[in-house]
Design an enzyme around this catalytic site. Structure first.
Site, mmCIF file in Angstrom:
data_model
loop_
_atom_site.group_PDB
_atom_site.id
_atom_site.type_symbol
_atom_site.label_atom_id
_atom_site.label_comp_id
_atom_site.label_asym_id
_atom_site.label_seq_id
_atom_site.Cartn_x
_atom_site.Cartn_y
_atom_site.Cartn_z
ATOM 1 C CD GLU A 446 -6.121 19.927 30.803
ATOM 2 O OE1 GLU A 446 -5.766 20.815 31.587
ATOM 3 O OE2 GLU A 446 -6.257 20.170 29.619
ATOM 4 C CD GLU A 517 -0.368 21.368 31.198
ATOM 5 O OE1 GLU A 517 -1.114 22.257 31.541
ATOM 6 O OE2 GLU A 517 -0.796 20.380 30.473
#
Length: 1012
Positions: A446, A517
Site C-alpha cells: 500500500e 488480502e
C-alpha cells in the site's frame, strides 16, 4: 545535538554497516540444531537481557555523552532487550492504520523526537581461531546510533532488517560497554506506515558473531531440477579466501554430494533422484560448509516454482496458496516474538490447513524462514515498505479517484526516495535468498506505484528470476502516465468482490490472480470463506490468497474484577490519532485462542471434499484438494451416521485413492433409519505424522443429509405436536390484558403489544420482562457500514405496538389473533405484523407470525422474538448447527448434532462485544435448570441465541471486560439474521445471505415443561 541528523537525511541510510549478506549462524564445529537454538553456537554471543535505559521525550533533552567510557548510569532504569519501550511503561501506545502519527513533511519528522538511550556492559573473550567480531542488530525501530567502549560505531535504519557492524578493533578482552541511541521516528518512518501499533526500541536479538579472518562472508544457494537429478549451485564470497569443504547430506545423513571450494565463485553439485520439498512433505537436505576454523550448517530444499500459461506451478503441479497474513504481535511483548511464539503460530496454522504465509508487511526474524523451510510453508516475503499516509493527505477534490491518482507523487514516483526503497528491497532479498520456503518477493504494501518500484522490481527480477514477484499497490498510479509492469508476475488484489474477480478473468486474465488480502477476519467473521473458495478453485489462473489476518493486535493490561484480561486497542491509551479496534481483525485472539473464523477456514480448506453420494447405490465420490499427496497416503476417512444427533453407525471408508486434484469413487454401505434427521458425516484424519501436526489430527469433515421416510427431528416433532384433546382454559380480559388460566399455568398477554409479558407454569414465572418482537442485533465489526443505515432507520429503537386483537376459543384451546406493527421514533412503520397465538390445554403455545416490511427500509439485522427468562434457566440443549456459533453464511465449521452447553459457554467473548453465539438451522432448543425449563421447536428450522447479555449491552460496551450479566437468560428465536460477510474491509454481504425479504412468515412452538 548529540548525534548528526542522519535521521532526516535521505542520503544517509546507514553508516559503517556491513554489506547485506545471507543469514547464517557459524560455529567452531558442526552443529545441526541452530535453527531454533542458535544461542548454543560457541561463535554467537547473545547480548540480550537487562540493559540500562533512559527514556527522553525529546532528542534535545539528551545532553550527556551517555555512551562514554565510565559514564555513570546509576540514574538509568533497566529494560529488557529485546523489547519495546512502550510495553515497559515508557512513552504511550498508539495504533493507527493509514495515517502517519506526525505531520507529512518528508524527510522531516517532529523535532522533539522521543528517544531511548541504552547502555549494556558485557564480558567478551577473544577467540584466537575467530578473531573478528561482528555486532548484529536484527530489529530496531526506527533508527539508531551505536557506540562500543565510547567509540562511535555507526548508524542504521530499516526497522525490520539486520544491521551488522565490524567491531573487531573496538572490543577488548574482559568487560566491554555497548551504547545505543534509538529514535522513535526518522525519515524511514515514512516507509513504515504499516497497520499496527507503533512501538519503539531494540525489539529483536542483539548478538556478536565471532568469525575467522579467513572465512565465508556470503553464499547463495540455487537449485534446478532436471529429469533425474537436481543441480545445486553454491556461489561463495569470502572475507579472505580459505579452503571450504562442501558436503550435502540427505535426511538420513547419507552424503549425496561433496566437493571443495577455495575462492570466490560458483560451484555446482548434483543430487541424483532428489526428493522434492513441498508443504505436505518438507524434505530438506543438509549443507555443511566446513573451513579450517569454522563450520556453517544450512539446509537446502529442492523445488521449483514457475508460471506457465498464466498458471502457477510448484514442482510441476498447479497449486493454490492457502495463506494468511501474519504480523509480529504479542499482547505482552509487542513486536518482540521469539522462537516459541513463532512456533505456536506455525503450529496453529498447520493444524488449520494453511500452507502459506505473507510476512505482512516487513521481513520477519531470519529464523522464521528457516522454520518455514522445516515445517512446510510457502512464504511471500515482503519488504519493510508501506507509505500509505500520502493517500490521506488533504485534497480539495476529495474523491477516491483523485486520491489514488496522486498517492504516488510524494514517495513512490519521487526519485528522491529511490535509494531508500531499493535499499529495503535489496536487504530483504540478500538476507533471505537462501530460504527455499520463500516463493515470492513482495515489494511492500500500500504505497502506490512509480519509478522507484519499477526499479525495485527490475533489480529483484534480474537478481533472482527463480521466484515470483508481487506488488498489489501497482494499481495505484498517476493515470495520465504509462508505467512498466513487465517485472511484476502477478495481478494482486485486496478484498475484491467476487464479481470483480470474474470480470478480470473474463476481460483480461493476463497474469495469475492473487488475493493478497481477503476475507477480513474482524470480530464475528468472516462469512464468505466458502464463496471465495469456490471462485479460487473454479479457474486455474486463481492461485489462492492470504486471509487478513492471523491475530488480533492488542496490549494486555491488568485483569478486570471479572477475571478477564483488559485488552486495549486504538484510543484506549489516550492517543488522539488512532483507528479504534481495526487492529482486532485476526483469526486468533491476542493469546492465540482460535476465533470461530479460524475453525471456519479450516473446514472450508479441508483436504478432501465429497463431490457426490448416491444413497441408493452407496457410491461416494471424493475430490482430493491436496497438491502433492494421494488421499490414501495422507488421510484416514472415518464415517458416522447420526439420527437426531445420536450415533447409529460408524466405520472407516476403505479404498479411497485419488491423486492430487483428482476424484475417486468408493462404495459405502450404510443403513438409514426410517425416521429422524439422519446425517452422514465423513471426518478426514491425518494418516501420517507431519511437522507440528500429530497423526490422527482431524483436518476437516463433510456432512450429508440422508433421505428417509420421515425426515423430521423426532424430538422437535414431539414438542410441536399437541396431544391434548380437550382444554379447559379460563380467559379473562380487560382493556390492557388478556389472562389465560389453564391446568397448571397462567399466561398474560399485553394487548398493547400483542405479546406475552407473563408465562407462569407449574408455579414458576418464566419471564422476567415482557416478550419482544426483535429486529436489532449488536452490530458486528462487519456491520460497521450497514449499521449506519440500520440506525438511520432507527432499528435500534424499534418496539412493537398492537392495533387490534381477537380471541377465539374452542375445546382444543384458545386462539388470539393480533394485528401489530414494529415501529420506531421519527420514521414510518417498519414492519406490519399479524400474530396468531394458539394455546392448548397443556400450556403449549404455537405462534404464527406473518410480516410485511416497508420496501423503503434497509435489510433487517434479524427478525424473531426475544424472551427474558428466569436466570436459573442456564443450561441449553439443542439440535442444530454447533458446537460453535453458526450463521447463514458462516456455518461450514459447524455440523448438525445434539449439543448441550451452559448459556455462559454459548457466548463467544469477542474483545469488542458484538452479536455472537447464534446457532443456525435448528429444530429445537431447550433451556432449563435440569428440572424445569422451556423448549422452542419448529417444523421449519430457525436460529437461536441464548446469552447472559442483552443486545443493548453488547452494543454499548467497548470491551468484553466491561460487560456485566443481565438479570435474565436472554433467548432470541430468529426466523433469520442478516449474513456476517467481511464488509469491515471487504465487499458487502452477498445477495444470497442478505435478509432482504419484504414478506415472510415465522412459525414456532413454545413449551414450558417440568421433568419427572
Amino acid at each position: 545535538m548529540i548525534v548528526p541528523r542522519y535521521y532526516e537525511n535521505l542520503n544517509v541510510l546507514h553508516e559503517n554497516t556491513q554489506p547485506a549478506r545471507a543469514y547464517y549462524v557459524p560455529a567452531s564445529r558442526r552443529m545441526d540444531n541452530l535453527v531454533e537454538h542458535r544461542e548454543q553456537s560457541d561463535r554467537l554471543q547473545l547480548l540480550n537481557g537487562k540493559w540500562k535505559f533512559q527514556y527522553f521525550k525529546s532528542i534535545y533533552d539528551v545532553k550527556d555523552a551517555f555512551y562514554g567510557v565510565g559514564y555513570d548510569t546509576g540514574a538509568f532504569d533497566e529494560i529488557e532487550v529485546p523489547g519495546v519501550w512502550q510495553m515497559a511503561g515508557y512513552d504511550t501506545h498508539q495504533y493507527t492504520n493509514i495515517r502517519y502519527p506526525f505531520p507529512f513533511d518528508p524527510p522531516y519528522v517532529p523535532q522533539d523526537i522521543p528517544c531511548g538511550a541504552y547502555v549494556h556492559t558485557f564480558a567478551y573473550s577473544k577467540d584466537v581461531d575467530a578473531a573478528k567480531a561482528f555486532l548484529n542488530f536484527e530489529g530496531v525501530d526506527s533508527c539508531f546510533y551505536v557506540w562500543v567502549n565510547g567509540e562511535y560505531v555507526g548508524y542504521s535504519q530499516v526497522s525490520h532488517m539486520t544491521s551488522e557492524f565490524d567491531v573487531t578493533d573496538l572490543l577488548k578482552e574482559g568487560e566491554n560497554t555497548i551504547a545505543v541511541l534509538v529514535m522513535k521516528w526518522c525519515d524511514g518512518s515514512y516507509l513504515e506506515d504499516q497497520d499496527k501499533f507503533r512501538m519503539s526500541g531494540i525489539f529483536r536479538d542483539v548478538y556478536i558473531l565471532k568469525r575467522p579472518e579467513h572465512a565465508i562472508r556470503d553464499y547463495r544457494i540455487t537449485t534446478s531440477v532436471l529429469k533425474e537429478k537436481a543441480e545445486v549451485k553454491i556461489d561463495l564470497s569470502f572475507y579472505q579466501e580459505t579452503t571450504v569443504k562442501v558436503t550435502i547430506e540427505d535426511r538420513n545423513g547419507v552424503v549425496v554430494a561433496e566437493g571443495q571450494a577455495e575462492h570466490d565463485g560458483a560451484f555446482t553439485f548434483e543430487i541424483i533422484q532428489p526428493t522434492l520439498w513441498n508443504t505436505e512433505n518438507p524434505y530438506l537436505y543438509t549443507l555443511i560448509l566446513q573451513s579450517e576454523n569454522e563450520t556453517i550448517v544450512d539446509h537446502i530444499a529442492v523445488r521449483t516454482i514457475e508460471i506457465k500459461d498464466k498458471v502457477i506451478y510448484f514442482n510441476g503441479q498447479k497449486i493454490k496458496f492457502r495463506g494468511v497474513n501474519r504480523h509480529d504481535s504479542d499482547p505482552v511483548t509487542g513486536f518482540t516474538v521469539d522462537v516459541e511464539k513463532i512456533k505456536k503460530d506455525l503450529t496453529l496454522m498447520k493444524q488449520h490447513n494453511f500452507n502459506a504465509i505473507r510476512s505482512s508487511h516487513y521481513p520477519n526474524a531470519p529464523y522464521f524462514y528457516q522454520m518455514c523451510d522445516k515445517y512446510g510453508f510457502m512464504v511471500c516475503d515482503e519488504a519493510d515498505i508501506e507509505a500509505h499516509g500520502p493517500y490521506m493527505l488533504y485534497r480539495k477534490e476529495d474523491t477516491d479517484y483523485n486520491r489514488f491518482k496522486k498517492w504516488n507523487e510524494k514517495i513512490a514516483d519521487n526519485p528522491e526516495w529511490e535509494a531508500a526503497i531499493l535499499d529495503r528491497v535489496k536487504r530483504m532479498v540478500e538476507r533471505d535468498k537462501n530460504r527455499f520456503c520463500i516463493v515470492m518477493w513482495s515489494m511492500g504494501n500500500e504505497s502506490a506505484y512509480g519509478c522507484n518500484f519499477e526499479k525495485a522490481l527490475a533489480w529483484t527480477k534480474q537478481y533472482d528470476p527463480s521466484r515470483i514477484t508481487q506488488y498489489e499497490s501497482a494499481r495505484y498510479r498517476n493515470y495520465d502516465m504509462t508505467y512498466n509492469y513487465e517485472n511484476l508476475d502477478l495481478y494482486s488484489r485486496m478484498y475484491p468482490a467476487l464479481s470483480e474477480i470474474e470480470e478480470y478473468l473474463e476481460k483480461d486474465g493476463s497474469k495469475p490472480f492473487l488475493l493478497v488480502e481477503y476475507c477480513h477476519s474482524m470480530g464475528n467473521g468472516p462469512g464468505d470463506f466458502e464463496d471465495y473458495f469456490q471462485v479460487i478453485h473454479r479457474d486455474d489462473r486463481m492461485c489462492g490468497g492470504f486471509v487478513w489476518e492471523w491475530c488480533d493486535h492488542a496490549v494486555a493490561h491488568d485483569q478486570a474484577e471479572n477475571g478477564k484480561t483488559k485488552y486495549y486497542y486504538g484510543g484506549d491509551h489516550g492517543e488522539a490519532i488512532h483507528d479504534g479496534n481495526f487492529c482486532m481483525d485476526g483469526l486468533v485472539y491476542p493469546d492465540r485462542t482460535p476465533h470461530t473464523g479460524l475453525l471456519e477456514y479450516k473446514n472450508v480448506y479441508r483436504p478432501v471434499r465429497v463431490q457426490s453420494f448416491d444413497q441408493e447405490s452407496g457410491t461416494l465420490t471424493l475430490h482430493n484438494y491436496m497438491d502433492f499427496d494421494d488421499i490414501q497416503d495422507f488421510v484416514d476417512i472415518c464415517y458416522e451416521v447420526t439420527q437426531d444427533g445420536l450415533s447409529v453407525q460408524k466405520g472407516k471408508v476403505a479404498g479411497a485413492s485419488a491423486a492430487p486434484h483428482s476424484d475417486c469413487t468408493v462404495e459405502l454401505d450404510i443403513d438409514v433409519p426410517a425416521a429422524g434427521r439422519v446425517y452422514l458425516k465423513l471426518s478426514y484424519q491425518l494418516k501420517k505424522e507431519l511437522p507440528l501436526v500429530p497423526a490422527g489430527h482431524v483436518l476437516g469433515f463433510d456432512e450429508l443429509l440422508l433421505e428417509n421416510k420421515d425426515g423430521r427431528n423426532q424430538t422437535a416433532a414431539k414438542w410441536t405436536a399437541s396431544d391434548v384433546a380437550v382444554s379447559d382454559i379460563r380467559v379473562e380480559e380487560d382493556d390492557a390484558w388478556i389472562v389465560l388460566n389453564g391446568d397448571g399455568f397462567t399466561y398474560r398477554l399485553d394487548k398493547r403489544t400483542g405479546l406475552f409479558n407473563g408465562l407462569q407454569y407449574a408455579g414458576r414465572e418464566y419471564l422476567n420482562h415482557p416478550m419482544e418482537l426483535n429486529i436489532w442485533r449488536a452490530p458486528t465489526d462487519n456491520d460497521m457500514y450497514i449499521r449506519a443505515e440500520w440506525e438511520k432507520a432507527h432499528y435500534d429503537e424499534a418496539y412493537t405496538r398492537a392495533y387490534s386483537e381477537q380471541i377465539l376459543q374452542n375445546k382444543f384451546g384458545v386462539m388470539i389473533m393480533c394485528h401489530a406493527g414494529v415501529v420506531a421514533p421519527t420514521v414510518q412503520k417498519l414492519i406490519d405484523v399479524e400474530i396468531m397465538w394458539k394455546i392448548d390445554g397443556a400450556g403449549r403455545i404455537t405462534a404464527g407470525i406473518t410480516a410485511v416490511k416497508d420496501e423503503e427500509l434497509p435489510d433487517l439485522p434479524r427478525f424473531g422474538i426475544r424472551m427474558f427468562l428466569d436466570k436459573k434457566l442456564s443450561e441449553a440443549a439443542y439440535y442444530g448447527m454447533g458446537p460453535q456459533e453458526s450463521y447463514r453464511d458462516k456455518h461450514r465449521a459447524a455440523s448438525h448434532g445434539l449439543f448441550r452447553s451452559s448459556v455462559q459457554e454459548l457466548h463467544e467473548d469477542y474483545i469488542m462485544p458484538q452479536e455472537n453465539g447464534s446457532h443456525y438451522d435448528c429444530d429445537y432448543v431447550e433451556l432449563s435448570n435440569l428440572r424445569y425449563g422451556i423448549a422452542v421447536a419448529a417444523e421449519h428450522t430457525f436460529s437461536f441465541n441464548a446469552s447472559n447479555y442483552t443486545q443493548e449491552m453488547l452494543t454499548q460496551a467497548k470491551h468484553n471486560y466491561e460487560l456485566t450479566e443481565a438479570d435474565s437468560t436472554v433467548l432470541c428465536i430468529d426466523h433469520a439474521q442478516n449474513g456476517i460477510g467481511s464488509n469491515s474491509c471487504g465487499p458487502v454481504v452477498l445477495d444470497e445471505y442478505r435478509f432482504r425479504e419484504k414478506e415472510f412468515r415465522f412459525d414456532f412452538t413454545l413449551v414450558p415443561f417440568v421433568r419427572g
